[in-house]
Design an enzyme around this catalytic site. Structure first.
Site, PDB file in Angstrom:
ATOM      1  N   VAL D  17      11.113   4.511  46.127  1.00 34.00           N
ATOM      2  CA  VAL D  17      11.568   3.542  45.127  1.00 34.00           C
ATOM      3  C   VAL D  17      10.425   2.631  44.688  1.00 34.00           C
ATOM      4  O   VAL D  17      10.169   2.446  43.491  1.00 34.00           O
ATOM      5  CB  VAL D  17      12.752   2.703  45.655  1.00 34.00           C
ATOM      6  CG1 VAL D  17      13.097   1.575  44.678  1.00 34.00           C
ATOM      7  CG2 VAL D  17      13.967   3.590  45.895  1.00 34.00           C
ATOM      8  N   ASP D  38       2.870  -2.456  52.041  1.00 35.47           N
ATOM      9  CA  ASP D  38       3.702  -1.718  52.997  1.00 35.47           C
ATOM     10  C   ASP D  38       3.091  -1.911  54.382  1.00 35.47           C
ATOM     11  O   ASP D  38       1.875  -2.080  54.514  1.00 35.47           O
ATOM     12  CB  ASP D  38       3.761  -0.231  52.637  1.00 35.47           C
ATOM     13  CG  ASP D  38       4.972   0.468  53.263  1.00 35.47           C
ATOM     14  OD1 ASP D  38       5.961   0.732  52.554  1.00 35.47           O
ATOM     15  OD2 ASP D  38       4.934   0.724  54.485  1.00 35.47           O
ATOM     16  N   ARG D  92      26.755   1.919  51.418  1.00 37.91           N
ATOM     17  CA  ARG D  92      25.651   0.987  51.217  1.00 37.91           C
ATOM     18  C   ARG D  92      25.727  -0.175  52.206  1.00 37.91           C
ATOM     19  O   ARG D  92      24.710  -0.726  52.613  1.00 37.91           O
ATOM     20  CB  ARG D  92      25.686   0.446  49.784  1.00 37.91           C
ATOM     21  CG  ARG D  92      25.151   1.453  48.774  1.00 37.91           C
ATOM     22  CD  ARG D  92      25.255   0.903  47.363  1.00 37.91           C
ATOM     23  NE  ARG D  92      24.662   1.839  46.398  1.00 37.91           N
ATOM     24  CZ  ARG D  92      25.283   2.309  45.327  1.00 37.91           C
ATOM     25  NH1 ARG D  92      26.509   1.929  45.062  1.00 37.91           N
ATOM     26  NH2 ARG D  92      24.678   3.138  44.505  1.00 37.91           N
ATOM     27  N   ASP D 152      23.533   1.083  37.538  1.00 35.70           N
ATOM     28  CA  ASP D 152      24.864   1.651  37.311  1.00 35.70           C
ATOM     29  C   ASP D 152      25.242   1.557  35.830  1.00 35.70           C
ATOM     30  O   ASP D 152      25.853   2.480  35.279  1.00 35.70           O
ATOM     31  CB  ASP D 152      25.893   0.898  38.160  1.00 35.70           C
ATOM     32  CG  ASP D 152      25.437   0.747  39.601  1.00 35.70           C
ATOM     33  OD1 ASP D 152      25.902   1.499  40.460  1.00 35.70           O
ATOM     34  OD2 ASP D 152      24.585  -0.116  39.855  1.00 35.70           O
ATOM     35  N   ARG D 155      23.556   4.233  33.976  1.00 33.33           N
ATOM     36  CA  ARG D 155      24.276   5.507  34.160  1.00 33.33           C
ATOM     37  C   ARG D 155      25.485   5.587  33.239  1.00 33.33           C
ATOM     38  O   ARG D 155      25.746   6.613  32.613  1.00 33.33           O
ATOM     39  CB  ARG D 155      24.740   5.623  35.620  1.00 33.33           C
ATOM     40  CG  ARG D 155      23.615   5.920  36.593  1.00 33.33           C
ATOM     41  CD  ARG D 155      24.085   5.791  38.052  1.00 33.33           C
ATOM     42  NE  ARG D 155      23.009   6.154  38.968  1.00 33.33           N
ATOM     43  CZ  ARG D 155      22.863   5.674  40.206  1.00 33.33           C
ATOM     44  NH1 ARG D 155      23.736   4.781  40.683  1.00 33.33           N
ATOM     45  NH2 ARG D 155      21.869   6.074  40.958  1.00 33.33           N
ATOM     46  N   HIS D 179      27.236  -3.648  43.624  1.00 34.44           N
ATOM     47  CA  HIS D 179      26.508  -2.394  43.431  1.00 34.44           C
ATOM     48  C   HIS D 179      26.957  -1.491  44.576  1.00 34.44           C
ATOM     49  O   HIS D 179      26.339  -1.432  45.626  1.00 34.44           O
ATOM     50  CB  HIS D 179      25.000  -2.647  43.485  1.00 34.44           C
ATOM     51  CG  HIS D 179      24.155  -1.399  43.454  1.00 34.44           C
ATOM     52  ND1 HIS D 179      24.215  -0.473  42.438  1.00 34.44           N
ATOM     53  CD2 HIS D 179      23.241  -0.921  44.336  1.00 34.44           C
ATOM     54  CE1 HIS D 179      23.357   0.510  42.694  1.00 34.44           C
ATOM     55  NE2 HIS D 179      22.758   0.255  43.831  1.00 34.44           N
TER      56      HIS D 179
END
Lengths: 328, 328, 328, 328
Positions: D17, D38, D92, D152, D155, D179
């Site tokens: 991501v 990271d 989630r 969303d 989409r 979400h």
């Protein structure tokens, strides 16, 4: 009832490279339609969905795809990313055999479905596969070629840009030869804006004065170190993340644009050469003019004697691989 | 309460050049805010409205403006297009006097309102005015310069691109010296992609074969003819439409972007030189690295003996003008 | 030997509107080729040169043109900007007669040269001329239409965006009817993002809190004042600069893109209507889906009773003009 | 010595991501500098290299990064993608606990290094983590929020665009609430261009006629089916490719642009609400105006009674999760 034939890019292989290329092409609007093909039905469906879900943010382009080879039908450009990928420690040439056999099966089917397309190989070893794909397609070398050292040249330009503090668009430098261990920078023709790289002075002047006061040129050792870094860049990326995908995705999208926009852009792609500085019958990357006909022209670049020797070494390396694989 | 200082471009002069530059900058999103200033209140208000009415189609940028000089306040870049314009048959140097006086009044007021800005002169005769503006501003030459031969170089590249059938982005060629009759192409450093222009072969190979088969180089006569065409291009445009505005608008927007994006881009802008190939105290266009500090560096380009002579002639021409105008 | 038919935009008329449209189209890469036609040979040659001189900065697009009507040959879209332009104080309808006669001569010649093109009228009075052009072309209304109130709607959105502090891309509002004095905003359908304009609260909350605390809606007087401002915007621009060109140039380029990219974009263009809310035989702007077939569909929008009355008034106004001009 | 503060985007987490977001941001030039952080040193170094190697093709942006948290210093926007990712079959909300603890440690360190930044959570469960991050940061909700249902909603728009044959930019529809499984489309406010979705007629007219002749509206069953498809889209992608990355990458880049360009764009992000239609103390996605201050305003959208009930259900679901995690 459309007034315009819109551009279609087909990508064969929905792995990290194929989908990064699709993502870049959608964001850049490289083509009006991006069609993704993969034998893995679930995977390709998921990738198409993930790409499609972002199209609110990417202009008028569309993405389709699936596991039926007919998704490539009537494409204007077909990019082939399918194949076994390079593992850590593995040389690019060691992957060759299985990928050659994939192309032997695939190319006639692709040409049947997209008879007017330009075909761009991205799968490695790209130079070997460019030869194989051209042979199996029955098309002229100008229409079937590999992405070659477009990526390696971009790596070289990025390193030079960081080093000299000049925009990458003003750094003109190329890697030629094999996309692999025998590749080399064409230092004799490298430029920073209007001057030879060898003439570039590395110290920047103080900001307040517009006069030129730089004073140290690149050394031979620096040139060699940069050449090594470029060559090893893929290995470093593969060690750290298992594969390269983003930069090759952009490189592929850029080649596609040069075709679809009929640009006449000069890019170091890998095509089967005929007496290019004495080399014939192998595919190596040399600067080539890319337009809607594919490779409109390969450019006859002056090589220094050392560069000529390196180029012949690169050709011999490729020829040995082709012999081994029965493609010579 | 903003997390980010956004970029502001101020344009002085709402004539055809200033508004074309604003239009290009809005469409390209060169800056977040474009502020237009002109002494003609009705005119500038109308131009701002006409530009603002199109912002549905141009992203997040904004346009403002008016006849109060405070519209330039806190600009990051100020582009000056105000002044008497070139009439058919008039030389660029004949416009100078009145424009120098405008700058004498204007520059201190602009610097007061936008003390950290980079100042870009577009008004002609641009080289003379770059000297005047730098003197009147009290700022270093790196922060006050002219658009110079950025436009002339773009003309040269377009002509070469059309002639050789290669994308303009791969044509590397520059006009240097005065933006005017004594300008000249730096042929010795001109390139098509990776090779010298002198090495380029003009016949294209047949499309089906990827081998190189071009065979005729440029002749000296062609080079001279192209140089003449570039020099006369402005006159041809002015004869046909009374002024040039579109290409200079894009050239100006491009310079602005190089500053606002801190690019390190190499562009042939005109700044007051200090011992540049022996020339000091006049502003002439030479390739310069442009970033957020203005001119980060002028590049010391090798000149052929002929080019050196032309450059000195250009310098002498400018110096004579400066003398006449009391700016030497 | 090209794998792809590339997009060609022809622009008839090299005045301020036509060349601004060309400039916007080149910068936005709306089309691969922009061809400019004008009867004034010197003028069109100069405009083509001025536009071409900037192509270093505008991607892969190309500009051509001249005074031979064959420059429009095989265009995918033809935009017509030629004609007498609106003078200060003159109504749009007063320009009509001479422009109708120009189209009577021009349309058959254009259709002959670009038989598959979509034709977009920009010349005023655009609604009258859309009827004339459609009749003289012999093509269906879906393929010959006017830019209509695309520009007026953009003006309305800009005013609302400035007023409410929301990005113009989230302001959804349309002007419909005549491109002229009888036009009106479709307030009943206007939205700011997800809510009706009538529900929008005009006071912004303090930045630190994410709660909604606005409290005053638009008043009827504000709506009327904004509608008046939009209607008078063209007059204000014309008074200040003699003509409008930049915003109409962008509006035209946007319509062209919707066709060439086969977008299915909804734009309020002006086409000859058949029983649209009771109106037939006149061209008025209503929201229409634009794709590669031209107008794929006009959208049947709910009107309030007041809007219905205004629309019928607009239709009557147009019909009277058409009668006078012998086009009914 | 720079005239302009350039925009810096920091991305925490160099997984699929985070790097897709970086890739999209570089190609779109969302920010001048993209800094990737990271904890996995080798991985982040490899990702930075892979991204940097493509910068020849991506304009003036730059990419940096590493495993030292100081790479986020002075960022204007910080996007957090780090955390355990969603596995096939996992809800989630089941991912929450470990990610909350990561944020408890991380947020103060990020705020210390980028004290003026806007913080955007992308890690799931994004609504829970938006609450956690806001609490741990000590910043107002307007400056710490989640990407929420931006993805969303994209989409939903894609599905509707495909169904009605209209450009996605003219499809105005939103998913609001959690979400996750309790999310729902705000059908009452959904629009195709200027009309309510409920008024859209699904049959297209024949291409030759510009009249409207569609005739069947959406059914309630279709609306429910589309809502289900949107809700299950993430699961379908995860099943097929193990994770979602491309569309969320673009969604994140889009939010970043709205901040850095000070757009005032309306996006359904997830922020801690105060009496939003009766809901307080949980983070849910509702349409919000995003500019350089973060969330300038949440928009009070009319809900149908059914939508109000679904929203309260979504709030209750979130509140239960927050209770379990000790964040209420």
């Amino acid at each position: 009832m459309s007034v315009i034939e819109n551009s279609k890019l087909a990508i064969v292989g929905a792995g990290a490279v194929g989908t990064s290329l699709a993502y870049a092409a959608l964001i850049r609007e490289s083509a009006r339609e991006v069609a993704l093909y993969d034998i893995n039905s679930t995977k390709v469906a998921a990738e198409v969905l993930d790409l499609a879900h972002g199209t609110q943010f990417t202009g008028a382009s569309r993405v389709t795809g699936g596991d039926d080879l007919d998704v490539v039908s009537d494409a204007n450009v077909v990019v082939i990313t399918a194949g076994a990928r390079q593992h850590p420690g593995q040389s690019r040439l060691e992957m060759a055999g299985v990928n050659v056999e994939i192309l032997r099966d695939l190319m006639p089917k692709l040409v049947e479905r997209a008879p007017d397309a330009i075909f761009v190989l991205v799968t490695n070893p790209v130079d070997v596969l460019a030869v194989a794909a051209q042979q199996f397609s029955g098309l002229p070398p100008a229409r079937v070629f590999g992405s070659g050292t477009v990526l390696d040249s971009s790596r070289l330009r990025w390193m030079l840009s960081e080093r000299v503090g000049v925009a990458i668009s003003n750094v003109h430098a190329l890697i030629v030869g094999e996309h692999g261990d025998s590749e080399f920078p064409l230092w004799s023709q490298a430029r920073i804006g209007p001057i030879s790289l060898a003439d570039w002075m590395l110290t920047r002047s103080a900001g307040g004065s517009a006069s030129s006061s730089g004073s140290v040129p690149f050394t031979e050792a620096e040139f060699e170190s940069i050449a090594e870094d470029v060559k090893n860049a893929a290995y470093r990326v593969i060690e750290g993340k298992g594969a390269t995908n983003y930069a090759i995705g952009l490189s592929g999208a850029r080649i596609v644009e040069a075709v679809l926009r009929d640009e006449g852009a000069i890019l170091p792609v890998s095509s089967v050469l005929t007496d290019y500085r004495g080399v014939s019958g192998v595919a190596l990357s040399v600067p080539s003019v890319i337009d809607a006909s594919g490779i409109a022209r390969v450019i006859d670049v002056p090589f220094s004697p050392k560069e000529q020797a390196l180029f012949e070494h690169s050709a011999a390396t490729l020829r040995a691989s082709l012999d081994t694989l029965g493609l010579a």
